[in-house]
Scaffold this active site. Structure first.
Site, PDB file in Angstrom:
ATOM      1  N   SER A   1      35.564 -12.103 -33.349  1.00 21.33           N
ATOM      2  CA  SER A   1      35.154 -13.494 -33.087  1.00 21.33           C
ATOM      3  C   SER A   1      33.669 -13.719 -33.364  1.00 21.33           C
ATOM      4  CB  SER A   1      35.476 -13.917 -31.652  1.00 21.33           C
ATOM      5  OG  SER A   1      36.844 -13.739 -31.402  1.00 21.33           O
ATOM      6  N   ARG A   2      33.102 -12.906 -34.239  1.00 24.43           N
ATOM      7  CA  ARG A   2      31.679 -13.017 -34.623  1.00 24.43           C
ATOM      8  C   ARG A   2      30.740 -12.789 -33.432  1.00 24.43           C
ATOM      9  NH1 ARG A   2      34.247 -12.599 -38.757  1.00 24.43           N
ATOM     10  NH2 ARG A   2      34.122 -13.977 -40.560  1.00 24.43           N
ATOM     11  N   LEU A   3      31.244 -12.107 -32.384  1.00 29.71           N
ATOM     12  CA  LEU A   3      30.390 -11.806 -31.217  1.00 29.71           C
ATOM     13  C   LEU A   3      29.822 -10.395 -31.383  1.00 29.71           C
ATOM     14  CD1 LEU A   3      32.656 -13.423 -28.473  1.00 29.71           C
ATOM     15  CD2 LEU A   3      30.573 -14.347 -29.527  1.00 29.71           C
TER      16      LEU A   3
END
Ligand SMILES: Cc1cc2nc3c(=O)[nH]c(=O)nc-3n(C[C@H](O)[C@H](O)[C@H](O)COP(=O)(O)O)c2cc1C
Length: 256
Positions: A230-232
């Site tokens: 999640s692009r975290l």
């Protein structure tokens, strides 16, 4: 300061864009790749970013993927215009990252003559990692550069002498209909290669050209980036702490 507003047509319909969200598919299972392979914690990191870099560089997953391939960016002053190109990292020592290049006519040479700062950016897809390096650049001595130069294939040593890297090659008048015979400027380079070959004929030792050699990027900042779902992503930045009564490196986690 706000970014400048676009002056070109930024409202083109999606169907008119040559590329739009590559890798994306309406089928959820094929959405743009997620990064899921590893996590990075503060406790995983070495106190020394060069040791940490060496550890990441040595990952078995990378060994058949040319991990030494790196983007080098430089910036000309006073214009502030930045240029980037791919190069190979050839050495890492306790001071920094060494690459070899033409230091006379290339764009990087011109940029560095006006501004000694540069950045390197490695992207290692098999382990979903990025490393960024920023710092001052110093030139290696001719003696140091000669050690690496001697390891190069003879053709590459000749080529280093023959190429006035990034200078424009002028075409001879073209009358041929065959693209191979039609000179587009390549003949000037080939002629210089012949001259250099003749100059060093029968000579095993070829001196390093005075306009060619190693540069070392001495990092004052480095960032280790581990892709996450999640692009975290996990990001840790090292900043050299010298000069503030501290020695060593400050390490901070950054927002993705
Ligand atoms: C995979 C790859 C590796 C390269 N390695 C080097 C290198 O180690 N040194 C170099 O001078 N150019 C290397 N080049 C060529 C540079 O990208 C670039 O064309 C050249 O250095 C001239 O750039 P400049 O005029 O902006 O300085 C490489 C190119 C590629 C695609």
């Amino acid at each position: 300061m706000a970014l400048h507003q676009a002056t070109s047509n930024s409202n083109a319909p999606v169907k008119d864009k040559l590329i739009f969200a590559p890798g994306h598919s309406p089928d959820d299972a094929h959405r743009a790749a997620q990064f899921t392979k590893f996590r990075l914690h503060r406790s995983d990191l070495s106190a020394d970013p060069l040791i940490q870099f060496h550890q990441w560089f040595s990952a078995p997953e990378l060994q058949s993927h040319i991990p030494e391939t790196v983007t080098l960016s430089t910036a000309e002053l006073p214009s502030g215009r930045i240029s980037s190109r791919t190069v190979y990292l050839k050495e890492l020592d306790k001071s920094g990252f060494v690459i070899y290049s033409n230091l006379g006519t290339s764009r990087k040479a011109a940029d560095l003559a006006s501004n000694p700062y540069a950045s390197l950016c490695f992207w290692w897809k098999p382990v979903e990692r990025q490393v960024r390096v920023e710092g001052r650049v110093e030139r290696l001595t001719p003696e140091e550069s000669q050690v690496y130069f001697d390891t190069r294939a003879r053709g590459s040593r000749i080529g280093a002498w023959a190429s006035q890297q990034t200078s424009v090659l002028k075409a001879e008048s073209s009358s041929s209909s065959s693209p191979d015979d039609d000179d587009d400027g390549r003949a000037e380079l080939e002629a210089r290669v012949k001259e250099v070959e003749a100059r060093f004929e029968g000579q095993d030792h070829i001196p390093v050209p005075p306009f060619w050699g190693g540069i070392r990027v001495i990092p004052d900042t480095m960032e280790f980036w581990q892709g996450r779902e999640s692009r975290l992503h996990d990001r840790f930045r090292y900043t050299r702490a010298e000069g503030e009564g501290e020695k060593g490196w400050k390490i901070e986690r950054l927002d993705p």
